[in-house]
Write a protein that holds these residues in place. Structure first.
Motif, PDB file in Angstrom:
ATOM      1  N   ALA A 145      -9.325  16.932   8.968  1.00 50.93           N
ATOM      2  CA  ALA A 145     -10.252  17.399   9.999  1.00 50.93           C
ATOM      3  C   ALA A 145      -9.599  17.464  11.366  1.00 50.93           C
ATOM      4  CB  ALA A 145     -11.475  16.486  10.048  1.00 50.93           C
ATOM      5  N   SER A 146      -8.618  16.592  11.619  1.00 59.10           N
ATOM      6  CA  SER A 146      -7.977  16.533  12.934  1.00 59.10           C
ATOM      7  C   SER A 146      -7.217  17.812  13.276  1.00 59.10           C
ATOM      8  CB  SER A 146      -7.026  15.332  13.006  1.00 59.10           C
ATOM      9  OG  SER A 146      -5.948  15.489  12.098  1.00 59.10           O
ATOM     10  N   LYS A 147      -6.947  18.667  12.266  1.00 55.13           N
ATOM     11  CA  LYS A 147      -6.271  19.928  12.537  1.00 55.13           C
ATOM     12  C   LYS A 147      -7.174  20.898  13.299  1.00 55.13           C
ATOM     13  CE  LYS A 147      -3.470  19.581   8.323  1.00 55.13           C
ATOM     14  NZ  LYS A 147      -3.139  20.225   7.018  1.00 55.13           N
ATOM     15  N   PHE A 148      -8.480  20.691  13.197  1.00 55.59           N
ATOM     16  CA  PHE A 148      -9.431  21.616  13.811  1.00 55.59           C
ATOM     17  C   PHE A 148     -10.119  21.041  15.053  1.00 55.59           C
ATOM     18  CE2 PHE A 148      -9.329  22.230   9.207  1.00 55.59           C
ATOM     19  CZ  PHE A 148      -8.910  23.546   9.129  1.00 55.59           C
ATOM     20  N   THR A 149     -10.048  19.732  15.227  1.00 52.75           N
ATOM     21  CA  THR A 149     -10.796  19.111  16.321  1.00 52.75           C
ATOM     22  C   THR A 149     -10.344  19.534  17.719  1.00 52.75           C
ATOM     23  OG1 THR A 149      -9.391  17.146  16.030  1.00 52.75           O
ATOM     24  CG2 THR A 149     -11.578  17.098  15.028  1.00 52.75           C
ATOM     25  N   PRO A 150      -9.036  19.785  17.975  1.00 53.50           N
ATOM     26  CA  PRO A 150      -8.682  20.236  19.335  1.00 53.50           C
ATOM     27  C   PRO A 150      -9.384  21.525  19.746  1.00 53.50           C
ATOM     28  CG  PRO A 150      -6.727  19.476  18.193  1.00 53.50           C
ATOM     29  CD  PRO A 150      -7.831  19.515  17.178  1.00 53.50           C
ATOM     30  N   SER A 151      -9.480  22.504  18.811  1.00 54.57           N
ATOM     31  CA  SER A 151     -10.165  23.769  19.131  1.00 54.57           C
ATOM     32  C   SER A 151     -11.652  23.534  19.385  1.00 54.57           C
ATOM     33  CB  SER A 151      -9.992  24.757  17.972  1.00 54.57           C
ATOM     34  OG  SER A 151      -8.622  25.065  17.789  1.00 54.57           O
ATOM     35  N   LEU A 152     -12.257  22.687  18.574  1.00 52.67           N
ATOM     36  CA  LEU A 152     -13.659  22.354  18.784  1.00 52.67           C
ATOM     37  C   LEU A 152     -13.860  21.625  20.109  1.00 52.67           C
ATOM     38  CD1 LEU A 152     -14.654  21.146  15.192  1.00 52.67           C
ATOM     39  CD2 LEU A 152     -15.228  23.317  16.282  1.00 52.67           C
ATOM     40  N   SER A 153     -12.859  20.843  20.508  1.00 52.61           N
ATOM     41  CA  SER A 153     -12.949  20.107  21.763  1.00 52.61           C
ATOM     42  C   SER A 153     -12.943  21.047  22.961  1.00 52.61           C
ATOM     43  CB  SER A 153     -11.775  19.120  21.879  1.00 52.61           C
ATOM     44  OG  SER A 153     -11.814  18.167  20.839  1.00 52.61           O
TER      45      SER A 153
END
Length: 277
Positions: A145-153
Motif C-alpha cells: 500500500a505504501s507505493k500509492f500513499t504518497p500520491s494520495l497524500s
C-alpha cells in the motif's frame, strides 16, 4: 494519518524518545521563529490592523497535520514529525493565546483546550496507532500500500487547502481586498513568512547537529502551520472575515511550498537519507 502509521514501527518511536533533543529543537523553532517573524513582517510591510492580526495568528499557530503528510512525501523523519505536531498542538493550549496576547496586544483570546486535545487524538494519534497495528500484523500489505500513499497524500493536501479557502470565500470584502494591491502585498507577506520558516528551521537544525532526515522534518514543521486554527481564532477579533483571510491564504501557500520542497528532496534521495542517532 493511518497510511503514515502503516509506514512506521514501534522502534521508530523508541528512537525518537532517545533523541528527545530534536523534538525540543523543533518546539523552540515553532514557537519562536514563526511568531516573531510574523510580527516583524506585518510591522515593516505596513499591513492594516486586521491583516497584521491575521498574519500574527498564523505565526502563533501550532504545526498542522498537513506537515506530517509533506514529511512523508519528502522522506523526512515521519515519527519525529508526528511527535513534533502532537507536542506543538498540545502546547498551543498555553503558547498560542500567550503569544497572541503579547504580539497583537489584545487580551482575552480564548482557545478551547478540550477541542485541541480531542483534535490531536482524533486526527493524529488514533489513526497512527491504527496504522502501526496494521503494520505489525500485516507488514506485507502495508508495504504494498505504501507505493500509492504518497500520491494520495498530495491529493489530501489539496483537499485541506480547498476546505480552508472555501470556508472564507463568501466574504465580498475579502474578495475585494484580494483583487487589490493590498491583496498582493498580503500574499507576498504570507509567502515570505513561510519561506523564512522553512529556511531558518532547516539551517537551525543543521547547525545544531541534526541529520538530513531530522533537518528536513524540522524545516517542514517550522514552515507549516495549523492555518485552520488561525481562522478559528480570528473570530475573537473585530472584522473577523478580514482577520481570517491570512489564515485561508496561508493554508494554500505553506502546503504548496512544503510540497515543492518535499518533491525536490524526494527526487534527491536515490536511497533513504542516513538517520543520525
Amino acid at each position: 494519518m493511518t497510511s503514515m502509521g502503516m509506514t512506521l514501527s514501534v522502534k521508530d518511536f523508541t528512537r525518537i524518545f532517545k533523541s528527545w533533543q530534536y523534538v525540543l529543537l523543533g518546539f523552540v523553532a515553532q514557537y519562536s521563529i514563526m511568531p516573531f517573524t510574523a510580527a516583524l513582517i506585518s510591522k515593516f510591510a505596513g499591513l492594516g490592523t486586521e491583516m497584521a492580526t491575521g498574519l500574527i495568528l498564523v505565526g502563533c499557530a501550532p504545526g498542522g497535520t498537513a506537515s506530517n503528510i509533506v514529511t512523508m512525501i519528502g522522506e523526512g523523519d515521519l515519527a519525529l514529525s508526528i511527535m513534533m505536531t502532537t507536542a506543538s498542538t498540545l502546547a498551543a493550549i498555553i503558547m498560542t493565546p500567550f503569544l497572541i496576547t503579547k504580539l497583537v496586544g489584545t487580551a482575552g483570546v480564548a482557545v478551547q483546550s478540550s477541542d485541541l486535545v480531542l483534535s490531536t487524538l482524533n486526527v493524529v494519534l488514533l489513526p497512527v496507532i491504527v496504522g502501526l497495528l496494521a503494520n505489525s500484523q500485516r507488514p506485507d500489505v502495508c508495504t504494498a500500500a505504501s507505493k500509492f500513499t504518497p500520491s494520495l497524500s498530495v491529493l489530501l493536501v489539496a483537499l485541506i487547502c480547498g476546505c480552508v479557502s472555501a470556508a472564507n470565500s463568501s466574504s465580498s470584502q475579502a474578495m475585494g481586498l484580494l483583487s487589490s494591491g493590498l491583496g498582493l502585498k498580503l500574499l507576498g507577506c504570507i509567502v515570505l513568512l513561510h519561506s523564512i520558516g522553512f529556511l531558518v528551521g532547516y539551517i537551525l537544525a543543521i547547525v545544531c547537529g541534526a541529520g538530513t532526515q531530522q533537518a528536513r522534518t524540522i524545516s517542514i514543521e517550522t514552515g507549516m502551520q495549523n492555518s485552520a486554527l488561525a481562522v478559528v481564532l480570528s473570530k475573537h477579533f473585530p472584522n473577523a472575515q478580514l482577520c481570517a483571510l491570512p489564515g485561508a491564504l496561508s493554508a494554500t501557500c505553506h502546503s504548496l511550498i512544503g510540497s515543492f520542497l518535499a518533491t525536490l528532496w524526494r527526487l534527491q534521495s536515490s536511497k533513504p537519507p542516513k538517520v543520525k542517532e
